[in-house]
Design a protein around this motif. Structure first.
Motif, short mmCIF file in Angstrom:
data_model
loop_
_atom_site.label_atom_id
_atom_site.label_comp_id
_atom_site.label_asym_id
_atom_site.label_seq_id
_atom_site.Cartn_x
_atom_site.Cartn_y
_atom_site.Cartn_z
N ALA A 1 0.82 -1.21 0.00
CA ALA A 1 0.00 0.00 0.00
C ALA A 1 0.85 1.25 0.00
O ALA A 1 0.33 2.35 0.06
N MET B 1 -1.77 4.69 -0.53
CA MET B 1 -2.52 4.78 0.71
C MET B 1 -3.08 6.18 0.92
O MET B 1 -2.32 7.14 0.93
N PRO B 2 -4.40 6.33 1.05
CA PRO B 2 -4.95 7.65 1.34
C PRO B 2 -4.41 8.18 2.66
O PRO B 2 -4.07 7.42 3.56
N VAL C 1 -6.03 6.91 5.85
CA VAL C 1 -5.61 5.57 6.24
C VAL C 1 -4.22 5.62 6.89
O VAL C 1 -3.96 4.98 7.91
N ARG D 1 -4.54 6.74 10.48
CA ARG D 1 -5.06 5.70 11.37
C ARG D 1 -4.01 4.63 11.66
O ARG D 1 -3.82 4.23 12.82
N LEU D 2 -3.32 4.19 10.63
CA LEU D 2 -2.30 3.17 10.84
C LEU D 2 -1.13 3.73 11.66
O LEU D 2 -0.51 3.00 12.44
N ALA E 1 -2.06 3.42 15.25
CA ALA E 1 -1.93 2.04 15.71
C ALA E 1 -0.46 1.66 15.90
O ALA E 1 -0.10 0.99 16.88
N ALA E 2 0.39 2.11 14.99
CA ALA E 2 1.81 1.78 15.08
C ALA E 2 2.42 2.39 16.34
O ALA E 2 3.21 1.74 17.04
N ALA F 1 1.34 0.42 19.37
CA ALA F 1 2.07 -0.85 19.45
C ALA F 1 3.49 -0.62 20.00
O ALA F 1 3.97 -1.40 20.83
N GLU G 1 4.91 -1.98 23.64
CA GLU G 1 6.12 -2.81 23.65
C GLU G 1 7.12 -2.27 24.67
O GLU G 1 7.85 -3.04 25.29
N VAL H 1 6.28 5.38 5.12
CA VAL H 1 5.01 4.99 4.52
C VAL H 1 3.81 5.61 5.24
O VAL H 1 2.86 6.05 4.61
N LEU H 2 3.86 5.65 6.55
CA LEU H 2 2.71 6.10 7.33
C LEU H 2 2.65 7.62 7.42
O LEU H 2 3.61 8.31 7.09
N ALA I 1 -8.12 2.22 13.58
CA ALA I 1 -7.71 1.16 12.65
C ALA I 1 -7.97 -0.20 13.29
O ALA I 1 -7.18 -1.14 13.14
N HIS I 2 -9.07 -0.29 14.01
CA HIS I 2 -9.44 -1.54 14.68
C HIS I 2 -8.35 -2.03 15.62
O HIS I 2 -8.20 -3.23 15.85
N TYR I 3 -7.58 -1.09 16.17
CA TYR I 3 -6.50 -1.44 17.09
C TYR I 3 -6.75 -0.72 18.40
O TYR I 3 -7.11 0.46 18.40
N ARG J 1 -1.54 -8.10 16.82
CA ARG J 1 -0.68 -7.00 16.38
C ARG J 1 -0.94 -6.59 14.94
O ARG J 1 -0.04 -6.28 14.18
N ALA K 1 -3.39 -4.05 12.48
CA ALA K 1 -4.34 -2.95 12.37
C ALA K 1 -4.88 -2.93 10.95
O ALA K 1 -4.16 -3.29 10.01
N TRP K 2 -6.12 -2.50 10.78
CA TRP K 2 -6.68 -2.47 9.43
C TRP K 2 -7.74 -1.39 9.33
O TRP K 2 -8.38 -1.00 10.30
N CYS K 3 -7.89 -0.87 8.09
CA CYS K 3 -8.91 0.13 7.78
C CYS K 3 -9.57 -0.30 6.48
O CYS K 3 -8.90 -0.85 5.61
N TYR L 1 -6.99 -1.87 3.89
CA TYR L 1 -5.56 -1.67 4.16
C TYR L 1 -5.26 -2.38 5.48
O TYR L 1 -5.94 -2.16 6.48
N VAL M 1 1.55 -4.24 13.01
CA VAL M 1 2.16 -3.10 13.69
C VAL M 1 3.17 -3.58 14.73
O VAL M 1 2.97 -4.64 15.34
N PRO M 2 4.28 -2.83 14.87
CA PRO M 2 4.49 -1.50 14.30
C PRO M 2 5.31 -1.46 13.02
O PRO M 2 5.45 -0.39 12.43
N PRO N 1 2.51 -2.02 5.05
CA PRO N 1 1.06 -1.96 4.84
C PRO N 1 0.68 -2.62 3.52
O PRO N 1 1.34 -2.39 2.49
N LEU N 2 -0.35 -3.41 3.53
CA LEU N 2 -0.81 -4.10 2.33
C LEU N 2 -2.22 -3.63 1.99
O LEU N 2 -2.98 -3.24 2.86
N VAL N 3 -2.54 -3.67 0.70
CA VAL N 3 -3.87 -3.25 0.27
C VAL N 3 -4.56 -4.43 -0.41
O VAL N 3 -3.97 -5.11 -1.25
#
Lengths: 305, 90
Positions: A4, A8-9, A12, A15-16, A19-20, A23, A27, A111-112, A145-147, B11, B13-15, B24, B28-29, B33-35
Motif C-alpha cells: 500500500a 494509501m490515502p 488511512v 489511522r495506521l 496504531a503503530a 504498538a 512494547e 510509509v505512514l 484502525a481496529h487497534y 498486532r 491494524a486495518w482500515c 488496508y 504493527v508497528p 502496509p498491504l492493500v
C-alpha cells in the motif's frame, strides 16, 4: 494483495500511524493518549444523514487530519522518540524546534502519516506531568484502525478540543459546536471544572465566548489574538512574552520568536534551502521581527495603541 | 473478537475505505502496509463476520459456492500465512 506504500490515502496513513505508535508504546511500557482526528469520541463528531436514506441513519462526518496526534507522558517523551527512531520513524522537528509553545515533536515515516508527539498541550498551565496524569486517570480504550488505543475520557476530550480550537478560527468550528454549543449544562460544568484543574480557563473562555471574564489575566491578550487571528506579529510577540509565568521564561520566549531555529525555518519555508538560502531567510525573519518590535515599542512610548 | 471463523491477530491494524471495496492491513508497528482490492477485500471482511465465508461471499457476488470455494479458501490460507488473519477459537 499489493503493497500500500504508494497508494494509501492520507486518512488511512493517519489511522495506521496511530496504531503503530500504540504498538510501540505497549512494547516499551510508555503511556500515550491519542488525541484529535480519528481518536475523537464518536459523540463529539458531527454526524450527517446517510445519502438516499429516509434520514433515520446517521454517519459520522470524517475529521480531516494530515497527521496523527499522540500525547505522551512527559517523563517518557524522550524515550518514546528514541524507540520510534528504532522503528523507522525520523524526528523532523524535535520538541524545542516545534512551535513557540515547544509542545510537540514531529516525526515522519517512509510509509505512514506523520506523527505529532505532544509532551504538553498549549493553553494548559498545570505542570505537564501532573496534567498528563490527570487525563490518564480517566482514560478509556478506543479503537483506531481496529487497534486498541488509549484515549482521554470524553470530558477530557471536550477540554482538549476546545482549548485547541482557541488557537484558530472560531466561527463555524465543528469542535466548538459539538463540545460546547451542543453540550448540556452538566457537561459544560464538567468541562469548566476540568479546565480549572488544568489551568486552561483562559483558552477555554476564548473558544466559548467568555474571554471578557478573564481581563487582567496574563494570558488574556495572547488568547484574544490567537482566537481572533488579529494583531501584528509584534503584538503576538508581546502577548506571548506577557503570558509567561516568570521573567526568565519571558526573555527566552522573546528571543525564540525573533530568532527561530534553523530547523523550524526550513520546515516553515517548505523549500530545500541551501546554507546560503537558510542564512538569508534567517536574517530576513530577524529583520522583520525586530522592525515590528521597534515599531510597536515606538508606538507605545508615543502613547499610541 | 468477531463472531466469524477468523479474527484479526493481536498486532494487526486495518482500515477499510468508505467509497470502494478496499482494505488496508498492516502488522504493527513495523510491517509493510498491504492493500486488498475487490474480492480479496470482500473475503477478508466477510471472514471477520461469519464462519460460513464461502457461502456468504457466494451470495454477495452471485455465484454458486462450489464455483468460488477453492479461490476463497486459497485467499483465507494466504491471509493466515501472511499473519493478517488467525483462526478464531471455538
Amino acid at each position: 494483495m499489493d503493497s500500500a506504500s504508494r497508494q494509501m490515502p492520507v486518512a488511512v496513513g493517519v489511522r495506521l500511524a496511530h496504531a503503530a505508535v500504540q504498538a510501540i508504546a505497549d512494547e516499551h511500557g510508555i503511556d500515550v493518549l491519542h488525541i484529535k482526528g480519528p481518536a475523537v469520541h464518536p459523540s463529539l463528531v458531527r454526524h450527517r444523514p446517510v445519502e438516499g436514506d429516509s434520514g433515520s441513519e446517521m454517519m459520522p462526518v470524517a475529521r480531516r487530519s494530515s497527521d496523527a496526534d499522540v500525547w505522551v507522558r512527559p517523563s517518557q517523551a524522550s524515550r518514546l522518540l528514541r524507540v520510534m527512531v528504532g522503528h523507522r520513524w525520523k524526528v523532523e522537528l524535535p520538541f524545542q524546534d516545534d512551535s513557540t509553545f515547544e509542545h510537540a515533536a514531529m516525526l515522519t515515516h517512509p510509509v505512514l502519516a506523520p506523527v505529532d508527539v505532544h509532551r504538553r498541550f498549549p493553553g494548559i498551565r498545570l505542570e505537564p506531568e501532573a496534567a498528563f496524569e490527570l487525563l490518564w486517570e480517566s482514560r478509556e480504550q478506543g479503537w483506531i484502525a481496529h487497534y486498541p488505543c488509549m484515549v482521554p475520557g470524553v470530558v477530557s476530550q471536550r477540554v482538549i478540543l476546545l482549548v485547541n480550537a482557541a488557537r484558530g478560527k472560531l466561527t463555524g468550528n465543528d469542535d466548538i459546536h459539538m463540545c460546547w454549543e451542543q453540550a448540556t449544562e452538566v457537561e459544560r460544568s464538567q468541562v469548566d471544572a476540568l479546565a480549572e484543574l488544568l489551568g486552561a480557563e483562559v483558552p477555554l473562555a476564548a473558544s466559548t465566548g467568555r474571554l471578557d471574564d478573564y481581563r487582567g489575566w496574563r494570558e488574556h491578550d495572547l488568547w484574544a489574538l490567537l482566537s481572533t487571528g488579529t494583531g501584528t506579529s509584534a503584538a503576538l510577540w508581546w502577548a506571548r512574552v506577557r503570558a509567561q509565568p516568570t521573567l526568565a521564561e519571558a526573555v527566552r520566549m522573546g528571543f525564540k520568536q525573533v530568532f527561530p531555529s534553523p530547523r523550524r525555518i526550513r520546515a516553515a519555508s517548505r523549500q530545500d534551502l541551501s546554507r546560503l538560502g537558510l542564512f538569508r531567510e534567517y536574517a530576513h525573519r530577524a529583520r522583520v521581527g525586530l522592525r515590528e518590535l521597534k515599531g510597536m515599542a515606538t508606538a507605545r512610548l508615543g502613547g499610541k495603541r | 473478537m468477531s463472531p466469524g471463523g477468523y479474527r484479526v491477530p493481536p498486532r494487526v491494524a486495518w482500515c477499510d475505505s468508505t467509497d470502494a471495496l478496499v482494505v488496508y492491513v498492516m502488522q504493527v508497528p513495523d510491517g509493510e502496509p498491504l492493500v486488498l482490492h475487490g474480492t480479496a477485500a470482500l473475503i477478508y471482511l466477510v471472514a471477520l463476520e461469519t464462519s460460513d465465508v464461502v457461502d456468504a461471499v457466494a451470495e454477495i457476488v452471485g455465484e454458486a459456492p462450489e464455483a468460488i470455494s477453492a479461490d476463497v479458501e486459497r485467499s483465507l490460507d494466504t491471509f493466515v500465512c501472511q499473519g493478517l488473519l488467525m483462526v478464531a477459537d471455538g
